[in-house]
Scaffold this motif. Structure first.
Motif, PDB file in Angstrom:
ATOM      1  N   UNK A  76       0.860  -1.184   0.000  1.00  0.00           N
ATOM      2  CA  UNK A  76       0.000   0.000   0.000  1.00  0.00           C
ATOM      3  C   UNK A  76       0.901   1.241   0.000  1.00  0.00           C
ATOM      4  N   UNK A  77       1.718   1.403  -1.054  1.00  0.00           N
ATOM      5  CA  UNK A  77       2.768   2.436  -1.000  1.00  0.00           C
ATOM      6  C   UNK A  77       2.194   3.846  -1.108  1.00  0.00           C
ATOM      7  N   UNK A  78       2.957   4.776  -0.586  1.00  0.00           N
ATOM      8  CA  UNK A  78       2.500   6.155  -0.559  1.00  0.00           C
ATOM      9  C   UNK A  78       3.718   7.042  -0.877  1.00  0.00           C
ATOM     10  N   UNK A  79       4.130   6.985  -2.154  1.00  0.00           N
ATOM     11  CA  UNK A  79       5.323   7.720  -2.596  1.00  0.00           C
ATOM     12  C   UNK A  79       5.005   8.385  -3.924  1.00  0.00           C
ATOM     13  N   UNK A  80       5.622   9.535  -4.152  1.00  0.00           N
ATOM     14  CA  UNK A  80       5.332  10.202  -5.424  1.00  0.00           C
ATOM     15  C   UNK A  80       6.548  10.262  -6.357  1.00  0.00           C
ATOM     16  N   UNK A  81       7.753  10.034  -5.827  1.00  0.00           N
ATOM     17  CA  UNK A  81       8.963  10.207  -6.648  1.00  0.00           C
ATOM     18  C   UNK A  81       9.108   9.110  -7.702  1.00  0.00           C
ATOM     19  N   UNK A  82       9.972   9.418  -8.690  1.00  0.00           N
ATOM     20  CA  UNK A  82      10.356   8.392  -9.661  1.00  0.00           C
ATOM     21  C   UNK A  82      11.833   8.064  -9.451  1.00  0.00           C
TER      22      UNK A  82
END
Ligand SMILES: C[S@@+](CC[C@H](N)C(=O)[O-])C[C@H]1O[C@@H](n2cnc3c(N)ncnc32)[C@H](O)[C@@H]1O
Length: 286
Positions: free
Chosen positions: A176-182
């Motif tokens: 259930x990840x919560x990250x925005x970076x690439x």
């Protein structure tokens, strides 16, 4: 009390033969000597005819009792050696396995440039070996280490501090990840053993290593699928994803990635077992 350290060595190794073979027992004794007495092998030889005090006899006996019950030496001494460094470990983290060094080396060989715009993320960092080795070997990269276990992250932070590695640590659940970076590089050695297999595994592993690091409820591919989903959204177009796999499931993980339309390279480890997978996007087919 023993008349000499040599007499202590013989008795200690002899007791360990109930659990380990001769070579392992000798190696473990040397580890205990290094931690309890601060002596290397040469210092042991120099001192081996000295008498052993009651206090030291007692300390060795306490260690021996735990070893005979199957507790890994690394959890008793609190240290393991990996890629030429000492890493702190405790029962909240998996004891690093030598195969993982091969995976790290693959990444380092593929990406030899130490470019400040490179970013890498490790999913399920445990003791922190993967992001720490990447950060130490490529100090200009931005490296992130993640784990769902706060206790594991504490160990990883301690190792990064001890070894002087700059890593960003995040508590993340890959399901259930919560990250925005690439990221240019994604790497993971996730849990993959179906819980039902615990009965067939070594008691040393099952009774002492963290189940959160070892087991999945039933699907051995559950975490690989989750990391692939994460990669779909967070891997840069020219980036690469690296997995460590169990030899029994490596082909299934590869198949999963192929079915999702990605390109794969499966590698064998030094024991010639399929253990490492590199996955990249097929340009234009995503
Ligand atoms: C097989 S261990 C690998 C540890 C370390 N990377 C290594 O190679 O030694 C898997 C790690 O994944 C972590 N983990 C388990 N479930 C997770 C989840 N849902 N999200 C993120 N990490 C998870 C465990 O705590 C454990 O540290």
């Amino acid at each position: 009390m023993y008349s000499s350290f040599e007499a202590l060595r013989k008795a200690f190794v002899n007791h360990l033969l109930a659990v380990y073979d001769q070579r392992e027992a000798n190696t473990i004794f040397k580890e205990v000597v290094a931690v309890e007495l601060g002596w290397d092998a040469a210092q042991f030889v120099l001192n081996k005819h000295e008498a052993v005090s009651e206090h030291i006899t007692h300390r060795f006996k306490k260690v021996l009792d735990r070893l005979v019950l199957g507790e890994p030496i690394q959890y008793i001494t609190g240290v393991t050696h990996f890629m030429g460094k000492d890493y702190v470990v405790n029962p909240y983290v998996l004891i690093p396995r030598p195969e993982t060094a091969e995976l790290i080396q693959w990444v380092l060989d593929d990406w030899s440039m130490n470019n400040a715009s490179m970013s890498a993320i490790d999913i399920g960092s445990g003791s922190g070996i993967i992001p720490i080795e990447l950060a130490l070997n490529r100090p200009r990269w931005t490296v992130t280490g993640t784990d769902v276990s706060e206790e594991a992250l504490d160990v990883a932070r301690k190792n990064a501090l001890n070894l002087g590695a700059k890593v960003h640590w995040l508590n993340q659940d890959i399901l259930n990840p919560c990250l925005s970076d690439r990221y240019r590089i994604i790497i993971s050695n996730p849990p993959y053993i179906p819980r039902a297999e615990a009965g067939r595994m070594s008691a040393q592993v099952v009774n002492h290593e963290p189940h959160l690091a070892l087991f999945v409820d039933d699907d051995p591919l559950q975490f690989y699928a989750a990391v692939m989903q994460f990669a779909k959204e967070h891997l840069e177009d020219d980036g690469a994803l690296y997995f460590e796999c169990h030899e029994d499931y490596a082909h299934d993980v590869e198949q999963l990635c192929l079915e999702m339309g990605w390109r794969t390279d499966l590698r064998t480890d030094l024991q010639d077992k399929p253990r490492m997978l590199r996955v990249v996007r097929v340009t234009g087919e995503e």
